[in-house]
Design a protein around this motif. Structure first.
Motif, PDB file in Angstrom:
ATOM      1  N   LYS A   1      -0.377  12.347  -0.825  1.00  0.00           N
ATOM      2  CA  LYS A   1       0.013  13.168   0.925  1.00  0.00           C
ATOM      3  C   LYS A   1       1.436  13.377   1.321  1.00  0.00           C
ATOM      4  CE  LYS A   1      -3.887  14.712   3.805  1.00  0.00           C
ATOM      5  NZ  LYS A   1      -4.502  14.371   5.261  1.00  0.00           N
ATOM      6  N   LEU A   2       1.765  11.230   1.161  1.00  0.00           N
ATOM      7  CA  LEU A   2       2.973  11.071   1.005  1.00  0.00           C
ATOM      8  C   LEU A   2       4.571  11.439  -0.332  1.00  0.00           C
ATOM      9  CD1 LEU A   2       4.776   9.124   2.890  1.00  0.00           C
ATOM     10  CD2 LEU A   2       4.323   7.922   1.456  1.00  0.00           C
ATOM     11  N   GLN A   3       3.376  11.824  -1.367  1.00  0.00           N
ATOM     12  CA  GLN A   3       4.212  11.908  -2.539  1.00  0.00           C
ATOM     13  C   GLN A   3       4.153  13.458  -2.588  1.00  0.00           C
ATOM     14  OE1 GLN A   3       0.747   9.931  -5.456  1.00  0.00           O
ATOM     15  NE2 GLN A   3       2.631   8.875  -6.725  1.00  0.00           N
ATOM     16  N   ALA A   4       3.140  13.966  -2.049  1.00  0.00           N
ATOM     17  CA  ALA A   4       3.285  15.638  -1.798  1.00  0.00           C
ATOM     18  C   ALA A   4       4.402  15.997  -1.032  1.00  0.00           C
ATOM     19  CB  ALA A   4       2.285  15.722  -2.306  1.00  0.00           C
ATOM     20  N   GLY A   5       4.590  15.778   0.371  1.00  0.00           N
ATOM     21  CA  GLY A   5       5.698  16.015   0.938  1.00  0.00           C
ATOM     22  C   GLY A   5       4.672  16.213   2.103  1.00  0.00           C
ATOM     23  N   GLU A   6       3.583  16.139   2.075  1.00  0.00           N
ATOM     24  CA  GLU A   6       2.637  16.779   3.564  1.00  0.00           C
ATOM     25  C   GLU A   6       2.569  15.656   4.418  1.00  0.00           C
ATOM     26  OE1 GLU A   6      -0.935  16.982   1.520  1.00  0.00           O
ATOM     27  OE2 GLU A   6      -0.355  18.235  -0.108  1.00  0.00           O
ATOM     28  N   CYS A   7       3.087  14.260   4.385  1.00  0.00           N
ATOM     29  CA  CYS A   7       3.544  13.564   5.155  1.00  0.00           C
ATOM     30  C   CYS A   7       4.144  12.557   5.067  1.00  0.00           C
ATOM     31  CB  CYS A   7       2.394  12.401   5.771  1.00  0.00           C
ATOM     32  SG  CYS A   7       1.877  10.912   4.686  1.00  0.00           S
ATOM     33  N   HIS A   8       4.958  12.169   6.922  1.00  0.00           N
ATOM     34  CA  HIS A   8       6.933  11.185   5.961  1.00  0.00           C
ATOM     35  C   HIS A   8       6.353   9.672   6.167  1.00  0.00           C
ATOM     36  CE1 HIS A   8       7.474  15.551   8.026  1.00  0.00           C
ATOM     37  NE2 HIS A   8       8.272  15.643   6.204  1.00  0.00           N
ATOM     38  N   VAL A   9       5.378   9.724   6.274  1.00  0.00           N
ATOM     39  CA  VAL A   9       5.608   8.279   6.931  1.00  0.00           C
ATOM     40  C   VAL A   9       3.600   7.975   6.667  1.00  0.00           C
ATOM     41  CG1 VAL A   9       5.647   5.718   8.313  1.00  0.00           C
ATOM     42  CG2 VAL A   9       7.297   8.083   8.594  1.00  0.00           C
ATOM     43  N   MET A  10       3.792   6.888   5.783  1.00  0.00           N
ATOM     44  CA  MET A  10       2.071   6.371   6.309  1.00  0.00           C
ATOM     45  C   MET A  10       2.309   4.605   6.749  1.00  0.00           C
ATOM     46  SD  MET A  10       0.983   5.896   2.116  1.00  0.00           S
ATOM     47  CE  MET A  10       0.024   4.365   2.154  1.00  0.00           C
ATOM     48  N   PRO A  11       0.571   4.520   7.000  1.00  0.00           N
ATOM     49  CA  PRO A  11       0.842   2.498   6.933  1.00  0.00           C
ATOM     50  C   PRO A  11      -0.184   2.378   6.000  1.00  0.00           C
ATOM     51  CG  PRO A  11      -0.479   4.365   8.691  1.00  0.00           C
ATOM     52  CD  PRO A  11       0.168   4.997   8.150  1.00  0.00           C
ATOM     53  N   TYR A  12      -0.431   0.961   6.159  1.00  0.00           N
ATOM     54  CA  TYR A  12      -1.424   0.608   5.206  1.00  0.00           C
ATOM     55  C   TYR A  12      -1.232   0.871   4.105  1.00  0.00           C
ATOM     56  CZ  TYR A  12      -1.816  -0.631  10.398  1.00  0.00           C
ATOM     57  OH  TYR A  12      -1.751  -0.717  11.834  1.00  0.00           O
ATOM     58  N   PRO A  13      -0.271   1.081   3.282  1.00  0.00           N
ATOM     59  CA  PRO A  13      -1.159   1.054   2.273  1.00  0.00           C
ATOM     60  C   PRO A  13      -2.146  -0.072   0.852  1.00  0.00           C
ATOM     61  CG  PRO A  13       1.334   0.170   1.915  1.00  0.00           C
ATOM     62  CD  PRO A  13       0.573   0.263   3.568  1.00  0.00           C
ATOM     63  N   ASN A  14      -2.544   0.693  -0.110  1.00  0.00           N
ATOM     64  CA  ASN A  14      -3.331  -0.735  -0.610  1.00  0.00           C
ATOM     65  C   ASN A  14      -1.806  -1.115  -1.588  1.00  0.00           C
ATOM     66  OD1 ASN A  14      -6.439   0.763  -0.604  1.00  0.00           O
ATOM     67  ND2 ASN A  14      -5.688   2.328  -1.735  1.00  0.00           N
ATOM     68  N   PRO A  15      -2.483  -2.480  -1.690  1.00  0.00           N
ATOM     69  CA  PRO A  15      -2.033  -3.108  -2.227  1.00  0.00           C
ATOM     70  C   PRO A  15      -1.965  -3.303  -4.029  1.00  0.00           C
ATOM     71  CG  PRO A  15      -3.538  -4.942  -0.848  1.00  0.00           C
ATOM     72  CD  PRO A  15      -4.144  -3.134  -0.621  1.00  0.00           C
ATOM     73  N   ALA A  16      -2.618  -2.327  -4.392  1.00  0.00           N
ATOM     74  CA  ALA A  16      -3.159  -1.928  -5.990  1.00  0.00           C
ATOM     75  C   ALA A  16      -2.099  -1.561  -6.285  1.00  0.00           C
ATOM     76  CB  ALA A  16      -4.351  -1.764  -5.854  1.00  0.00           C
ATOM     77  N   ASP A  17      -1.697  -0.081  -4.875  1.00  0.00           N
ATOM     78  CA  ASP A  17      -0.894   0.513  -5.431  1.00  0.00           C
ATOM     79  C   ASP A  17       0.648   0.684  -5.101  1.00  0.00           C
ATOM     80  OD1 ASP A  17      -2.797   2.523  -5.371  1.00  0.00           O
ATOM     81  OD2 ASP A  17      -2.785   2.967  -3.318  1.00  0.00           O
ATOM     82  N   LEU A  18       0.975  -0.581  -5.004  1.00  0.00           N
ATOM     83  CA  LEU A  18       2.411  -1.434  -3.825  1.00  0.00           C
ATOM     84  C   LEU A  18       3.366  -1.592  -5.616  1.00  0.00           C
ATOM     85  CD1 LEU A  18       1.791  -4.407  -1.820  1.00  0.00           C
ATOM     86  CD2 LEU A  18       2.282  -2.053  -0.939  1.00  0.00           C
ATOM     87  N   ASP A  19       3.043  -1.697  -6.626  1.00  0.00           N
ATOM     88  CA  ASP A  19       3.946  -2.225  -7.693  1.00  0.00           C
ATOM     89  C   ASP A  19       4.204   0.077  -8.086  1.00  0.00           C
ATOM     90  OD1 ASP A  19       4.218  -3.946  -8.510  1.00  0.00           O
ATOM     91  OD2 ASP A  19       2.341  -4.250  -9.475  1.00  0.00           O
TER      92      ASP A  19
END
Length: 530
Positions: A251-269
């Protein structure tokens, strides 16, 4: 939950998000649903984000993004020489929100302050038992014994008379449980026979007015145009409740939200190199832990708790669950807080010694439950995976562990049970930068049956933390807290797991967003670039 002002169907909410909101609407992809909207009843950050951090104010507050205390609904305050009287001069001209059922007839005053605290400590107050009436923070912080009386000096002056000096008192007044509610609104609801609406349709003085909530789907707010600090730069705030971290990222990538909490550690890179994401980070003021129920056999034996702690491979948890974005915890407070005792030695990872210790304690064929949170938190980004690793570790010493979980609100409620079976994965992000907020709130005798999920009341420990409250000498307090950490480690009511780095992925168009050191998500002061 009752919707006010706006009827919001789920389909319409999704359409509004995907169609692209206006520049004045900020969409936050929150990780879970609030338990309610009266923050004094709860301890979860998810609930505070939806209530106190948007709708309410406190007497004193923290400067956004810092641990510095600044005036809130109190313009100033004075402390008596003996430290037992705190007199607050209240801000004049502050208005409460309104909704379809309530229009305030007066401005904020001393009656609202007294009501907001009296309901938590006075059993005669009609709101003391409403919505479960647990008042976890108030009780865990010894407030019933601490506050002798609250005195209305005049319409805009309130005096708290304490039974003893309390060093962290001002910092405590900046916490979420100390949010100020409208007594007039509460009285109207009581008269109408609907007091529960105080927890479902919140009225505060804060920067955003509550518009409506569709359970497990969306919460809507609008800017308070009459806010005493000035109206927020954004006109509308939407919480799009999205429990799955991967979906939040999409959703963040698609611009459907502006802020998100608690990303998956595997997605950080991937986020680091993603042009649609600004990945913010900050060392967390937190600790993740596994709390044994020290009142249920065989976990009432120190030897059993120590043996289980020695069976835990913390480095494997850091590598797998945190993807390296964390450090092993040895104390119940984070190393970023004053009085942290670095001289404490952690339990050594030694499965063979752990098994021998269990045998010496006369425990064999032990079966237990490991409770895994259903939501992500900064101190535990994947509780299910962590529970699986603990399960494997315990199996190596002959302990059979079953993993259980519940919906988040039920998880928090059930885990307080004095007879709870098994050990519960939880954690804490500091509320006010004071060690008392960890050591007393989570481990003090007054918190047993509430925020003390280990149900651990150990007098030598409790005497130290209670003594530390009563002196304003930070050097003396530091020494007492350092001793308390030694006692904690000897008694092992928890397995301390990890302290984490906090990551906040936001869209590039989000302006002036600040990471809250206390783990909150605060949107007053944030704007969106055109």
């Amino acid at each position: 939950m009752t919707l006010l002002r706006t009827t919001l169907a789920a389909g319409a909410a999704v359409l509004a998000l995907s169609a692209g909101a206006s520049a004045q609407t900020l969409i936050y992809c929150s990780e879970g649903s609030p338990e309610g909207f009266d923050p004094a009843l709860y301890t979860a950050g998810t609930t505070f984000d939806a209530s106190s951090r948007q709708v309410y104010n406190k007497l004193v507050e923290f400067e956004r993004g810092t641990t510095e205390i600044v005036p809130g609904l109190a313009e100033s305050w004075e402390v008596s020489e003996d430290g037992t009287q705190y007199t607050f001069k209240l801000r004049e001209g502050v208005t409460f929100h309104s909704n379809d059922q309530f229009e305030p007839s007066r401005e904020f005053n001393a009656d609202d302050v007294i009501f907001s605290f009296d309901r938590q400590g006075n059993e005669e107050n009609p709101y003391n038992g409403y919505s479960g009436g647990t008042w976890e923070y108030f009780n865990a912080m010894s407030m019933p014994e601490l506050i002798e009386s609250i005195e209305k000096v005049d319409e805009y002056t309130v005096r708290f008379n304490l039974t003893r000096p309390e060093a962290p008192f001002i910092a405590n007044m900046a916490m979420d449980f100390a949010s100020i509610l409208s007594k007039e609104y509460a009285d109207q609801l009581q008269e109408a026979g609907t007091p529960e609406m105080l927890n479902q349709a919140p009225i505060g003085t804060g920067p955003f007015e509550f518009v409506g909530y569709q359970k497990d789907a969306v919460i809507r707010y609008q800017a308070n145009e009459d806010y005493w600090k000035g109206a927020a730069p954004i006109d509308n705030l939407v919480f799009a409740i999205t429990p799955d971290a991967s979906v939040r990222y999409q959703k963040l990538q698609a611009g459907e939200c502006h802020v998100m909490p608690y990303p998956n550690p595997a997605d950080l890179d991937a986020m680091e190199s993603d042009e649609s994401v600004n990945l913010m980070s900050q060392e967390g003021l937190n600790v993740g832990y596994l709390a044994y129920n020290t009142q249920v056999a065989p976990f009432d034996k120190v030897e059993v708790r120590k043996a289980l702690n020695m069976a835990i491979d913390k480095q494997a948890i850091i590598d797998v669950v945190f993807q390296g974005a964390g450090t092993a915890a040895k104390n119940p407070i984070p190393p970023t807080i004053w009085s942290y005792n670095d001289a404490v030695e952690d339990d050594e990872y030694d499965p063979e010694a752990a098994q021998a210790m269990l045998e010496e304690a006369g425990v064999s064929d032990l079966s237990m439950e490991i409770w895994a949170m259903p939501v992500q938190r900064p101190y535990n980004p994947n509780a299910r995976r962590m529970a699986e690793l603990l399960q494997e570790d315990f199996a190596q010493i002959g302990v059979n562990a079953e993993i259980v979980s519940y919906e988040w609100g039920e998880y928090l409620e059930r885990s307080k049970d004095m007879d709870r079976q098994g050990a519960v994965l939880l954690g804490w992000t500091g509320d006010n930068g004071d060690p008392d907020n960890f050591l007393a709130v989570l481990l003090g005798c007054d918190a047993v049956g509430g925020s003390n999920r280990a149900q651990w009341c150990h007098e030598p420990f409790d005497e130290l933390i209670q003594q530390a409250k009563t002196t304003s000498d930070q050097e003396e307090r530091t020494q007492l807290y350092e001793e308390a950490q030694v006692v904690f480690k000897e008694q092992a009511p928890w397995a301390t797991i990890a302290h984490s780095v906090v990551f906040e992925p936001i869209r590039p168009e989000v302006q002036d967003y600040k990471i809250d050191p206390f783990g909150g998500h605060i949107f007053y002061g944030v704007s969106l670039a055109e």
